[in-house]
Motif scaffolding. Structure first.
Motif, PDB file in Angstrom:
ATOM      1  N   GLY A  21      -5.327   3.562  -2.975  1.00  0.00           N
ATOM      2  CA  GLY A  21      -4.058   2.938  -2.608  1.00  0.00           C
ATOM      3  C   GLY A  21      -4.216   1.952  -1.456  1.00  0.00           C
ATOM      4  O   GLY A  21      -3.602   0.890  -1.462  1.00  0.00           O
ATOM      5  N   ALA A  22      -5.042   2.289  -0.478  1.00  0.00           N
ATOM      6  CA  ALA A  22      -5.291   1.380   0.639  1.00  0.00           C
ATOM      7  C   ALA A  22      -6.029   0.123   0.170  1.00  0.00           C
ATOM      8  O   ALA A  22      -5.705  -0.986   0.605  1.00  0.00           O
ATOM      9  N   ILE A  23      -6.985   0.293  -0.700  1.00  0.00           N
ATOM     10  CA  ILE A  23      -7.726  -0.857  -1.239  1.00  0.00           C
ATOM     11  C   ILE A  23      -6.795  -1.771  -2.022  1.00  0.00           C
ATOM     12  O   ILE A  23      -6.814  -2.992  -1.852  1.00  0.00           O
ATOM     13  N   VAL A  24      -5.968  -1.188  -2.871  1.00  0.00           N
ATOM     14  CA  VAL A  24      -5.019  -1.983  -3.660  1.00  0.00           C
ATOM     15  C   VAL A  24      -3.969  -2.615  -2.751  1.00  0.00           C
ATOM     16  O   VAL A  24      -3.509  -3.731  -3.015  1.00  0.00           O
ATOM     17  N   PHE A  29      -2.049  -7.781  -0.567  1.00  0.00           N
ATOM     18  CA  PHE A  29      -1.840  -8.745   0.503  1.00  0.00           C
ATOM     19  C   PHE A  29      -2.554 -10.056   0.191  1.00  0.00           C
ATOM     20  O   PHE A  29      -2.003 -11.140   0.422  1.00  0.00           O
ATOM     21  N   ILE A  30      -3.752  -9.973  -0.352  1.00  0.00           N
ATOM     22  CA  ILE A  30      -4.505 -11.178  -0.680  1.00  0.00           C
ATOM     23  C   ILE A  30      -3.840 -11.944  -1.815  1.00  0.00           C
ATOM     24  O   ILE A  30      -3.712 -13.167  -1.754  1.00  0.00           O
ATOM     25  N   VAL A  31      -3.390 -11.244  -2.858  1.00  0.00           N
ATOM     26  CA  VAL A  31      -2.749 -11.890  -4.003  1.00  0.00           C
ATOM     27  C   VAL A  31      -1.415 -12.504  -3.586  1.00  0.00           C
ATOM     28  O   VAL A  31      -1.108 -13.640  -3.951  1.00  0.00           O
ATOM     29  N   ASN A  32      -0.594 -11.761  -2.861  1.00  0.00           N
ATOM     30  CA  ASN A  32       0.671 -12.213  -2.284  1.00  0.00           C
ATOM     31  C   ASN A  32       1.661 -12.764  -3.312  1.00  0.00           C
ATOM     32  O   ASN A  32       2.312 -13.775  -3.085  1.00  0.00           O
ATOM     33  N   TRP A  77      -0.475   2.353  -0.375  1.00  0.00           N
ATOM     34  CA  TRP A  77      -0.406   0.960  -0.825  1.00  0.00           C
ATOM     35  C   TRP A  77       0.606   0.192   0.016  1.00  0.00           C
ATOM     36  O   TRP A  77       0.317  -0.894   0.517  1.00  0.00           O
ATOM     37  N   PHE A  78       1.794   0.755   0.168  1.00  0.00           N
ATOM     38  CA  PHE A  78       2.859   0.077   0.896  1.00  0.00           C
ATOM     39  C   PHE A  78       2.538  -0.053   2.385  1.00  0.00           C
ATOM     40  O   PHE A  78       2.779  -1.099   2.998  1.00  0.00           O
ATOM     41  N   ILE A  83       1.130  -3.546   6.885  1.00  0.00           N
ATOM     42  CA  ILE A  83       0.353  -3.816   8.096  1.00  0.00           C
ATOM     43  C   ILE A  83      -0.285  -5.204   8.020  1.00  0.00           C
ATOM     44  O   ILE A  83      -0.183  -6.003   8.957  1.00  0.00           O
ATOM     45  N   PHE A  84      -0.952  -5.518   6.926  1.00  0.00           N
ATOM     46  CA  PHE A  84      -1.595  -6.825   6.810  1.00  0.00           C
ATOM     47  C   PHE A  84      -0.582  -7.959   6.738  1.00  0.00           C
ATOM     48  O   PHE A  84      -0.804  -9.035   7.286  1.00  0.00           O
TER      49      PHE A  84
END
Length: 94
Positions: A21-24, A29-32, A77-78, A83-84
Motif C-alpha cells: 500500500g505504501a509503494i502504491v 503520487f508520481i502518476v498524479n 496508500w492514502f 504525505i508526498f
C-alpha cells in the motif's frame, strides 16, 4: 512467546498489505491522475490479495480479507499519497 507465534498469518498479511500500500501510494503520487490512481490501487490490492492467498494457501471469507488486508492497504496508500502530496505543496510555497 517465540518469533513464529508472534508473526501469525494476520500480522504477516497486514505487514505485506501495508508495504505494498505504501509503494502504491508513492506511485499514485508520481502518476498524479485521480482515475488512474484509483484503478492502480484496486489492481494492486487484487494482485496482493491473490498472491497472499496462493502463497499461504488461505481459504478465508471476505470479512477476514477486509479486516486483515483491505483496510490496511487503503490506509497506507492514502497516508503515503497524502504525505508526498503535501510535501509537494510545501515545496512550491514562496
Amino acid at each position: 512467546m517465540n518469533f513464529k507465534e508472534y508473526f501469525d498469518i494476520e500480522l504477516r498479511s497486514n505487514l505485506i498489505n501495508a508495504v505494498i500500500g505504501a509503494i502504491v501510494g508513492y506511485l499514485s503520487f508520481i502518476v498524479n491522475q485521480a482515475g488512474m490512481n484509483i484503478i492502480m490501487m484496486i489492481v494492486a490490492l487484487g494482485i496482493t490479495a491473490f498472491a497472499i492467498k496462493k502463497l499461504w494457501k488461505l481459504s478465508k471469507d471476505y470479512k477476514w480479507w477486509i479486516s486483515n488486508g483491505v483496510i490496511m492497504f487503503i490506509f497506507m496508500w492514502f497516508i503515503v499519497w497524502t504525505i508526498f502530496y503535501n510535501l509537494q505543496l510545501y515545496s512550491t510555497l514562496p
